[in-house]
Design an enzyme around this catalytic site. Structure first.
Site, PDB file in Angstrom:
ATOM      1  N   ASN A  67      18.417  10.870  -6.707  1.00  0.00           N
ATOM      2  CA  ASN A  67      17.242  10.856  -7.564  1.00  0.00           C
ATOM      3  C   ASN A  67      16.525  12.168  -7.241  1.00  0.00           C
ATOM      4  O   ASN A  67      16.087  12.373  -6.113  1.00  0.00           O
ATOM      5  CB  ASN A  67      16.380   9.644  -7.200  1.00  0.00           C
ATOM      6  CG  ASN A  67      15.025   9.685  -7.879  1.00  0.00           C
ATOM      7  OD1 ASN A  67      14.722  10.595  -8.656  1.00  0.00           O
ATOM      8  ND2 ASN A  67      14.203   8.692  -7.572  1.00  0.00           N
ATOM      9  N   VAL A  68      16.409  13.048  -8.236  1.00  0.00           N
ATOM     10  CA  VAL A  68      15.860  14.383  -7.943  1.00  0.00           C
ATOM     11  C   VAL A  68      14.402  14.338  -7.483  1.00  0.00           C
ATOM     12  O   VAL A  68      13.891  15.319  -6.945  1.00  0.00           O
ATOM     13  CB  VAL A  68      15.993  15.355  -9.147  1.00  0.00           C
ATOM     14  CG1 VAL A  68      17.438  15.695  -9.414  1.00  0.00           C
ATOM     15  CG2 VAL A  68      15.299  14.807 -10.392  1.00  0.00           C
ATOM     16  N   TYR A 159       5.191  13.723 -20.766  1.00  0.00           N
ATOM     17  CA  TYR A 159       6.365  14.594 -20.878  1.00  0.00           C
ATOM     18  C   TYR A 159       5.936  16.032 -21.182  1.00  0.00           C
ATOM     19  O   TYR A 159       6.408  16.982 -20.541  1.00  0.00           O
ATOM     20  CB  TYR A 159       7.263  14.052 -21.989  1.00  0.00           C
ATOM     21  CG  TYR A 159       8.559  14.813 -22.210  1.00  0.00           C
ATOM     22  CD1 TYR A 159       9.623  14.690 -21.331  1.00  0.00           C
ATOM     23  CD2 TYR A 159       8.719  15.639 -23.331  1.00  0.00           C
ATOM     24  CE1 TYR A 159      10.820  15.376 -21.553  1.00  0.00           C
ATOM     25  CE2 TYR A 159       9.906  16.324 -23.561  1.00  0.00           C
ATOM     26  CZ  TYR A 159      10.961  16.188 -22.668  1.00  0.00           C
ATOM     27  OH  TYR A 159      12.139  16.874 -22.899  1.00  0.00           O
ATOM     28  N   LYS A 163       6.612  19.300 -18.820  1.00  0.00           N
ATOM     29  CA  LYS A 163       7.395  20.457 -19.263  1.00  0.00           C
ATOM     30  C   LYS A 163       6.529  21.722 -19.294  1.00  0.00           C
ATOM     31  O   LYS A 163       7.028  22.815 -18.997  1.00  0.00           O
ATOM     32  CB  LYS A 163       8.032  20.190 -20.633  1.00  0.00           C
ATOM     33  CG  LYS A 163       9.110  19.099 -20.608  1.00  0.00           C
ATOM     34  CD  LYS A 163      10.304  19.458 -19.731  1.00  0.00           C
ATOM     35  CE  LYS A 163      11.486  18.520 -19.922  1.00  0.00           C
ATOM     36  NZ  LYS A 163      12.617  18.800 -19.027  1.00  0.00           N
TER      37      LYS A 163
HETATM   38  P1  NAP Z   1      19.845  12.311 -21.358  1.00  0.00           P
HETATM   39  O1  NAP Z   1      21.003  12.236 -22.269  1.00  0.00           O
HETATM   40  O2  NAP Z   1      18.884  11.180 -21.340  1.00  0.00           O
HETATM   41  O3  NAP Z   1      20.365  12.573 -19.882  1.00  0.00           O
HETATM   42  C1  NAP Z   1      19.458  12.649 -18.844  1.00  0.00           C
HETATM   43  C2  NAP Z   1      20.188  12.987 -17.568  1.00  0.00           C
HETATM   44  O4  NAP Z   1      19.210  13.105 -16.537  1.00  0.00           O
HETATM   45  C3  NAP Z   1      21.174  11.916 -17.150  1.00  0.00           C
HETATM   46  O5  NAP Z   1      22.346  12.536 -16.678  1.00  0.00           O
HETATM   47  C4  NAP Z   1      20.463  11.190 -16.011  1.00  0.00           C
HETATM   48  O6  NAP Z   1      21.328  10.734 -14.971  1.00  0.00           O
HETATM   49  C5  NAP Z   1      19.607  12.311 -15.452  1.00  0.00           C
HETATM   50  N1  NAP Z   1      18.457  11.788 -14.721  1.00  0.00           N
HETATM   51  C6  NAP Z   1      17.420  11.059 -15.192  1.00  0.00           C
HETATM   52  N2  NAP Z   1      16.585  10.750 -14.194  1.00  0.00           N
HETATM   53  C7  NAP Z   1      17.111  11.305 -13.068  1.00  0.00           C
HETATM   54  C8  NAP Z   1      16.728  11.341 -11.720  1.00  0.00           C
HETATM   55  N3  NAP Z   1      15.612  10.726 -11.304  1.00  0.00           N
HETATM   56  N4  NAP Z   1      17.504  12.018 -10.835  1.00  0.00           N
HETATM   57  C9  NAP Z   1      18.648  12.632 -11.235  1.00  0.00           C
HETATM   58  N5  NAP Z   1      19.066  12.621 -12.505  1.00  0.00           N
HETATM   59  C10 NAP Z   1      18.311  11.959 -13.406  1.00  0.00           C
HETATM   60  O7  NAP Z   1      18.952  13.609 -21.652  1.00  0.00           O
HETATM   61  P2  NAP Z   1      19.288  15.012 -22.356  1.00  0.00           P
HETATM   62  O8  NAP Z   1      18.868  14.917 -23.757  1.00  0.00           O
HETATM   63  O9  NAP Z   1      20.651  15.440 -22.019  1.00  0.00           O
HETATM   64  O10 NAP Z   1      18.212  15.920 -21.617  1.00  0.00           O
HETATM   65  C11 NAP Z   1      18.552  16.813 -20.568  1.00  0.00           C
HETATM   66  C12 NAP Z   1      17.373  17.742 -20.324  1.00  0.00           C
HETATM   67  O11 NAP Z   1      17.060  18.441 -21.536  1.00  0.00           O
HETATM   68  C13 NAP Z   1      16.085  17.011 -19.934  1.00  0.00           C
HETATM   69  O12 NAP Z   1      15.393  17.767 -18.978  1.00  0.00           O
HETATM   70  C14 NAP Z   1      15.301  16.962 -21.230  1.00  0.00           C
HETATM   71  O13 NAP Z   1      13.920  16.869 -21.014  1.00  0.00           O
HETATM   72  C15 NAP Z   1      15.703  18.275 -21.857  1.00  0.00           C
HETATM   73  N6  NAP Z   1      15.525  18.301 -23.309  1.00  0.00           N
HETATM   74  C16 NAP Z   1      16.287  17.527 -24.124  1.00  0.00           C
HETATM   75  C17 NAP Z   1      16.083  17.601 -25.507  1.00  0.00           C
HETATM   76  C18 NAP Z   1      16.902  16.806 -26.485  1.00  0.00           C
HETATM   77  O14 NAP Z   1      16.606  16.892 -27.687  1.00  0.00           O
HETATM   78  N7  NAP Z   1      17.876  16.052 -26.065  1.00  0.00           N
HETATM   79  C19 NAP Z   1      15.103  18.447 -26.027  1.00  0.00           C
HETATM   80  C20 NAP Z   1      14.343  19.210 -25.160  1.00  0.00           C
HETATM   81  C21 NAP Z   1      14.572  19.139 -23.796  1.00  0.00           C
HETATM   82  P3  NAP Z   1      21.890   9.208 -14.846  1.00  0.00           P
HETATM   83  O15 NAP Z   1      22.324   8.852 -16.259  1.00  0.00           O
HETATM   84  O16 NAP Z   1      23.001   9.322 -13.880  1.00  0.00           O
HETATM   85  O17 NAP Z   1      20.773   8.355 -14.352  1.00  0.00           O
END
Ligand code: NAP
Length: 266
Positions: A67-68, A159, A163
């Site tokens: 957990n980061v 959020y 960010k």
């Molecule tokens: P996602 O599909 O929900 O995946 C989130 C990842 O973060 C999962 O691998 C999860 O690991 C991990 N995670 C969550 N809580 C954690 C913790 N406490 N410790 C370690 N790992 C943790 O999200 P995503 O869309 O790929 O997003 C990735 C990044 O991009 C995030 O920072 C998000 O804010 C950013 N982002 C995404 C979007 C978008 O449109 N998708 C847009 C802007 C920014 P587990 O599944 O193993 O728990």
């Protein structure tokens, strides 16, 4: 023009088990880097991804739970990386989470959870990586932010605040680590199809996003992952302390209810 070459580099990707993080693991491995895949709850997905990229790219890969937001788990994860992969060259602070809450319904625990994962996590991981990179005399840290580091949004006060904090964190980090030859960059995605925003995209409908985003399409994981691989490489050696928005122009079109003036003729 050469291809992006990360041969011999060793990378750690937080939240690498799915979504953007998994895409980044694939892209770094495709460019030759050995990859340590961090997961928190999703061990099976992380294992499957590790096997897949090991078979496809023949690189060294390993997975590790942390957990980061937990300093002890983060510390142990970096020790596991030292043992299984070696000296870290590239850290991608990608792990993130969100929830939708009206500010007046947002309880303290949810504020803390979102701030801790999105903002404290990158601090804890950057400290561990930064100390190692300082000893190695080089390194790259890339923080995955969001267009919401700049664009406010109803229901996402926690959020957006996290960010926005991460954006400034990246800038301060870049000032402090430059003298150790460590580059820091922040990448801010727009709307990207992943598990995180599936529900939201379904709620509004894809067509709405296509109207809101100037390029007329939702982003794919590869749009972010390929840029991250470039930023992690020596080809980007003078890119430092800045944000790269990767959003098909979404950020420039935040007044989403404005009708588009039709073209009279082409
Ligand atoms: P996602 O599909 O929900 O995946 C989130 C990842 O973060 C999962 O691998 C999860 O690991 C991990 N995670 C969550 N809580 C954690 C913790 N406490 N410790 C370690 N790992 C943790 O999200 P995503 O869309 O790929 O997003 C990735 C990044 O991009 C995030 O920072 C998000 O804010 C950013 N982002 C995404 C979007 C978008 O449109 N998708 C847009 C802007 C920014 P587990 O599944 O193993 O728990």
């Amino acid at each position: 023009m050469t291809n992006i070459d990360l041969t011999g580099k060793k990378a750690l990707v937080t939240g690498g088990s799915q979504g953007i993080g998994a895409g980044i693991c694939r892209a770094l491995a495709a460019c030759g880097a050995d990859v340590f895949i961090n997961y928190n709850t999703n061990k099976e997905k992380a294992e499957k991804l590790a096997e897949e990229i090991r078979n496809e790219y023949g690189i060294n890969t390993s997975i590790g739970k942390a957990n980061v937001a937990d300093s002890t788990e983060v510390k142990n994860m970096f020790i596991a990386m030292d043992t299984n992969i070696g000296n870290i060259d590239i850290l991608i602070n990608n792990a993130g989470t969100e929830s939708v809450r009206h500010v007046l319904d947002l309880d303290e625990a949810e504020w803390d959870r979102v701030l801790n994962i999105n903002l404290k996590g990158p601090l804890l991981c950057s400290q561990q990586a930064g100390r190692r990179m300082e000893k190695n005399g080089k390194g790259v840290i890339i923080n995955i932010s969001s267009i919401h580091d700049t664009v406010p949004r109803k229901g996402l006060i926690h959020y957006c605040s996290a960010k926005a904090g991460l954006k400034m964190f990246s800038k301060c980090l870049s000032l402090e680590l430059a003298e150790s030859n460590i580059r820091v960059v922040s990448v801010a995605p727009g709307a990207i199809t992943t598990e995180m925003n599936q529900e939201e995209i379904a709620k509004f409908g894809v067509e709405k996003f296509e109207k809101w985003i100037p390029q007329g399409k939702i982003g794919q994981v590869s749009d972010i992952a390929q840029s991250v691989a470039f930023l992690a490489s020596d080809m980007a050696s003078y890119i430092h302390g800045t944000d790269l928005y990767i959003d098909g122009g979404y950020m420039n079109n935040t007044i989403q209810y404005d009708p588009r003036p039709p073209r009279k003729s082409k």
